[in-house]
Design a protein around this motif. Structure first.
Motif, PDB file in Angstrom:
ATOM      1  N   LYS A  20       0.811  -1.204   0.000  1.00  0.00           N
ATOM      2  CA  LYS A  20       0.000   0.000   0.000  1.00  0.00           C
ATOM      3  C   LYS A  20       0.850   1.262   0.000  1.00  0.00           C
ATOM      4  N   LEU A  21       1.734   1.355   0.982  1.00  0.00           N
ATOM      5  CA  LEU A  21       2.472   2.612   1.135  1.00  0.00           C
ATOM      6  C   LEU A  21       3.549   2.783   0.076  1.00  0.00           C
ATOM      7  N   ILE A  22       4.454   1.807   0.020  1.00  0.00           N
ATOM      8  CA  ILE A  22       5.607   1.981  -0.862  1.00  0.00           C
ATOM      9  C   ILE A  22       5.198   1.907  -2.324  1.00  0.00           C
ATOM     10  N   ARG A  23       4.367   0.957  -2.669  1.00  0.00           N
ATOM     11  CA  ARG A  23       3.936   0.867  -4.065  1.00  0.00           C
ATOM     12  C   ARG A  23       3.118   2.096  -4.473  1.00  0.00           C
ATOM     13  N   LYS A  24       2.376   2.664  -3.554  1.00  0.00           N
ATOM     14  CA  LYS A  24       1.664   3.899  -3.856  1.00  0.00           C
ATOM     15  C   LYS A  24       2.649   5.032  -4.141  1.00  0.00           C
ATOM     16  N   GLN A  25       3.735   5.071  -3.385  1.00  0.00           N
ATOM     17  CA  GLN A  25       4.763   6.059  -3.649  1.00  0.00           C
ATOM     18  C   GLN A  25       5.382   5.856  -5.032  1.00  0.00           C
ATOM     19  N   PHE A  26       5.585   4.617  -5.416  1.00  0.00           N
ATOM     20  CA  PHE A  26       6.151   4.339  -6.735  1.00  0.00           C
ATOM     21  C   PHE A  26       5.249   4.888  -7.840  1.00  0.00           C
ATOM     22  N   VAL A  27       3.962   4.660  -7.699  1.00  0.00           N
ATOM     23  CA  VAL A  27       3.018   5.162  -8.708  1.00  0.00           C
ATOM     24  C   VAL A  27       3.028   6.689  -8.750  1.00  0.00           C
ATOM     25  N   GLU A  28       3.061   7.318  -7.583  1.00  0.00           N
ATOM     26  CA  GLU A  28       3.084   8.779  -7.532  1.00  0.00           C
ATOM     27  C   GLU A  28       4.382   9.339  -8.113  1.00  0.00           C
ATOM     28  N   GLN A  29       5.483   8.630  -7.935  1.00  0.00           N
ATOM     29  CA  GLN A  29       6.748   9.086  -8.508  1.00  0.00           C
ATOM     30  C   GLN A  29       6.699   9.064 -10.025  1.00  0.00           C
ATOM     31  N   LEU A  30       6.167   7.987 -10.595  1.00  0.00           N
ATOM     32  CA  LEU A  30       6.036   7.931 -12.054  1.00  0.00           C
ATOM     33  C   LEU A  30       5.096   9.020 -12.567  1.00  0.00           C
ATOM     34  N   THR A  31       4.022   9.266 -11.827  1.00  0.00           N
ATOM     35  CA  THR A  31       3.104  10.345 -12.205  1.00  0.00           C
ATOM     36  C   THR A  31       3.798  11.696 -12.151  1.00  0.00           C
ATOM     37  N   PHE A  32       4.646  11.882 -11.136  1.00  0.00           N
ATOM     38  CA  PHE A  32       5.389  13.145 -11.015  1.00  0.00           C
ATOM     39  C   PHE A  32       6.342  13.322 -12.192  1.00  0.00           C
ATOM     40  N   LEU A  33       7.017  12.259 -12.592  1.00  0.00           N
ATOM     41  CA  LEU A  33       7.924  12.359 -13.739  1.00  0.00           C
ATOM     42  C   LEU A  33       7.154  12.767 -14.992  1.00  0.00           C
ATOM     43  N   ASP A  34       5.989  12.189 -15.191  1.00  0.00           N
ATOM     44  CA  ASP A  34       5.176  12.541 -16.359  1.00  0.00           C
ATOM     45  C   ASP A  34       4.726  14.002 -16.297  1.00  0.00           C
ATOM     46  N   SER A  35       4.255  14.424 -15.133  1.00  0.00           N
ATOM     47  CA  SER A  35       3.775  15.808 -15.005  1.00  0.00           C
ATOM     48  C   SER A  35       4.917  16.804 -15.169  1.00  0.00           C
ATOM     49  N   ARG A  36       6.095  16.443 -14.665  1.00  0.00           N
ATOM     50  CA  ARG A  36       7.259  17.324 -14.804  1.00  0.00           C
ATOM     51  C   ARG A  36       7.637  17.476 -16.277  1.00  0.00           C
ATOM     52  N   THR A  37       7.646  16.395 -16.999  1.00  0.00           N
ATOM     53  CA  THR A  37       7.966  16.456 -18.426  1.00  0.00           C
ATOM     54  C   THR A  37       6.900  17.232 -19.184  1.00  0.00           C
ATOM     55  N   THR A  38       5.634  17.041 -18.831  1.00  0.00           N
ATOM     56  CA  THR A  38       4.552  17.780 -19.486  1.00  0.00           C
ATOM     57  C   THR A  38       4.694  19.280 -19.252  1.00  0.00           C
ATOM     58  N   ALA A  39       5.061  19.667 -18.041  1.00  0.00           N
ATOM     59  CA  ALA A  39       5.237  21.093 -17.742  1.00  0.00           C
ATOM     60  C   ALA A  39       6.374  21.694 -18.569  1.00  0.00           C
ATOM     61  N   LYS A  40       7.456  20.943 -18.727  1.00  0.00           N
ATOM     62  CA  LYS A  40       8.575  21.453 -19.529  1.00  0.00           C
ATOM     63  C   LYS A  40       8.208  21.523 -21.010  1.00  0.00           C
ATOM     64  N   GLN A  41       7.428  20.568 -21.483  1.00  0.00           N
ATOM     65  CA  GLN A  41       6.973  20.629 -22.866  1.00  0.00           C
ATOM     66  C   GLN A  41       6.057  21.838 -23.098  1.00  0.00           C
ATOM     67  N   GLU A  42       5.201  22.129 -22.125  1.00  0.00           N
ATOM     68  CA  GLU A  42       4.362  23.322 -22.246  1.00  0.00           C
ATOM     69  C   GLU A  42       5.206  24.590 -22.261  1.00  0.00           C
ATOM     70  N   LEU A  43       6.265  24.623 -21.449  1.00  0.00           N
ATOM     71  CA  LEU A  43       7.161  25.777 -21.455  1.00  0.00           C
ATOM     72  C   LEU A  43       7.828  25.936 -22.815  1.00  0.00           C
ATOM     73  N   ILE A  44       8.293  24.834 -23.384  1.00  0.00           N
ATOM     74  CA  ILE A  44       8.922  24.897 -24.704  1.00  0.00           C
ATOM     75  C   ILE A  44       7.913  25.365 -25.752  1.00  0.00           C
ATOM     76  N   SER A  45       6.680  24.876 -25.649  1.00  0.00           N
ATOM     77  CA  SER A  45       5.648  25.311 -26.593  1.00  0.00           C
ATOM     78  C   SER A  45       5.379  26.808 -26.475  1.00  0.00           C
ATOM     79  N   ASP A  46       5.337  27.318 -25.244  1.00  0.00           N
ATOM     80  CA  ASP A  46       5.127  28.762 -25.051  1.00  0.00           C
ATOM     81  C   ASP A  46       6.291  29.573 -25.619  1.00  0.00           C
ATOM     82  N   LEU A  47       7.507  29.063 -25.431  1.00  0.00           N
ATOM     83  CA  LEU A  47       8.664  29.767 -25.980  1.00  0.00           C
ATOM     84  C   LEU A  47       8.633  29.759 -27.507  1.00  0.00           C
ATOM     85  N   GLN A  48       8.233  28.645 -28.088  1.00  0.00           N
ATOM     86  CA  GLN A  48       8.126  28.596 -29.547  1.00  0.00           C
ATOM     87  C   GLN A  48       7.103  29.599 -30.055  1.00  0.00           C
ATOM     88  N   GLU A  49       5.977  29.688 -29.385  1.00  0.00           N
ATOM     89  CA  GLU A  49       4.961  30.654 -29.787  1.00  0.00           C
ATOM     90  C   GLU A  49       5.459  32.086 -29.625  1.00  0.00           C
TER      91      GLU A  49
END
Length: 408
Positions: A20-49
């Motif tokens: 429950k605890l540790i595996r939940k942390q693993f899932v949240e870590q992967l979600t954080f990596l995805d959200s972090r990459t998405t935020a940087k992609q949005e920043l790059i898109s804004d800079l391109q615009e």
């Protein structure tokens, strides 16, 4: 992990912690990596615009400058002729510098559109590649930790089963010993019957087997316990290593070259803009040079030289004598020395007359000022002579004014 009196509860707690605890942390870590990459992609898109719009603005500004310069040049070529004056050179210089500035802004627009766009596209590709690699590495770490947790749970289960078997063997040994005490004869074994001796011997064999089994189980329990303790220690060490070191390395790898890439992109943009500003500064310095070269005298001489037929004096007028006047040629009479003496005498007389009039005017002004002071200092009284005196003063003042008017 500290022990308790309920092995089943210990096993349930360990499985809950890992699942429950540790595996939940693993899932949240992967979600954080995805959200972090998405935020940087949005920043790059804004800079391109941003750079796309900036390039369009610079291109529009450059086109407007070039159109302005061409329109003014065409207007001057149609309505005015070329003038060699410094003021005309100032306007021509301003139009030339406007064209130069337009070309520089066009180059800045193309550089911003091409170079900045290429840098951002490359940065976006690197970001996606790094994200996939980091996510794979993170998933591998999670799998390794999950295996260590699974091995720890299996070792706990095996340890609890072994402990239960050891406890059962100890109970069996104790029961065998108690049973053997009941069959233990009071007299000598040789004096007993053969059947009883056989039972006693069998009991002794059972006690020996139970004792051996209990010993083996105690030894096995020790081995299993040590293995379980090592499994728990390894799981704790792997968990601490992952959360304290590997996870930080994963976050650092996720941002690898991202900030440096943005820094290089911004510096390239600043260099392009600075080059445009330097060119604009040179244009302004040339305009200042044109303004400093403005000169009225230079323009006057150039205009006179350009339109010499307008400013040269006309030919002298000829003498047209009447036919009845028998004059073939007129020679102007020159002034004699006596004429000059007479003129000088008249000038001296006028100067003397002017000096005499100035002295008279000064005397009148002083007299008027003195009478004004005396009239201000006199106090009014009931004496009948006072109005007469005032009337005399007014008459004298009018005579002085009349003198001044005559002199003027």
């Amino acid at each position: 992990m500290s022990g308790s009196s309920n092995p089943r509860k210990d096993l349930t707690e360990l499985e809950g912690q890992t699942n429950k605890l540790i595996r939940k942390q693993f899932v949240e870590q992967l979600t954080f990596l995805d959200s972090r990459t998405t935020a940087k992609q949005e920043l790059i898109s804004d800079l391109q615009e941003f750079f796309k719009k900036r390039s369009e603005i610079e291109a529009t500004y450059a086109s407007s400058l070039e159109r302005l310069a061409e329109r003014m040049s065409s207007k001057r070529s149609q309505t005015q002729k070329k003038e060699p004056t410094t003021t005309a050179e100032l306007l021509n210089g301003l139009l030339n510098e406007t064209r130069t500035l337009g070309r520089e802004r066009h180059q800045l627009s193309e550089r911003v559109s091409a170079e900045m766009g290429a840098r951002l596209d490359s940065l976006n590709k690197d970001l996606q590649f790094i994200h996939r690699r980091v996510k794979d590495i993170t998933q591998t770490c999670h799998d390794d930790l999950s295996r260590s947790y699974k091995d720890m749970v299996e070792d706990l289960k095996f340890y609890q089963a072994t402990c239960q078997q050891a406890a059962d063997s100890e109970d069996k040994l104790q029961k065998t010993i108690q049973k053997g005490k009941l069959l233990q004869p009071k007299e000598d074994l040789n004096q007993l019957r053969a059947s009883i001796r056989k039972k006693v011997k069998e009991q002794s064999d059972r006690e020996a087997k139970a004792s051996e089994l209990a010993r083996k189980m105690r030894s096995k329990r020790t081995v299993v316990r040590n293995k379980y303790v090592l499994a728990v220690t390894a799981a704790n060490a792997a968990t601490q290593r992952y959360f304290n070191a590997e996870l930080m390395d994963i976050l650092e790898a996720l941002d690898y070259d991202f900030h440096d890439g943005l820094d290089r992109m911004v510096r390239a943009y600043v260099d392009a803009d600075q080059a445009s500003l330097d060119s604009e500064k040179e244009c302004l310095e040339r305009l200042i040079g044109c303004s400093e070269s403005l000169s009225f005298d230079t323009d006057k001489y150039k205009l006179v030289e350009e339109s010499s037929s307008v400013f040269i004096p006309p030919p002298k007028f000829r003498h047209f004598f009447h036919p009845s006047d028998k004059v073939s040629r007129y020679i102007p009479q020159e002034h004699t020395e006596n004429d000059l003496v007479e003129v000088a005498s008249e000038v001296d007389q006028l100067v003397a007359q002017i000096e005499e009039e100035e002295k008279t005017l000064q005397f009148v002004q002083e007299t008027l000022a003195q009478q004004k002071l005396e009239s201000e200092g006199v106090k009014l009284s009931d004496d009948p002579a006072t109005p007469k005196q005032s009337t005399l003063d007014r008459k004298q003042g009018l005579e002085l004014v009349h003198c001044v008017v005559v002199l003027c």
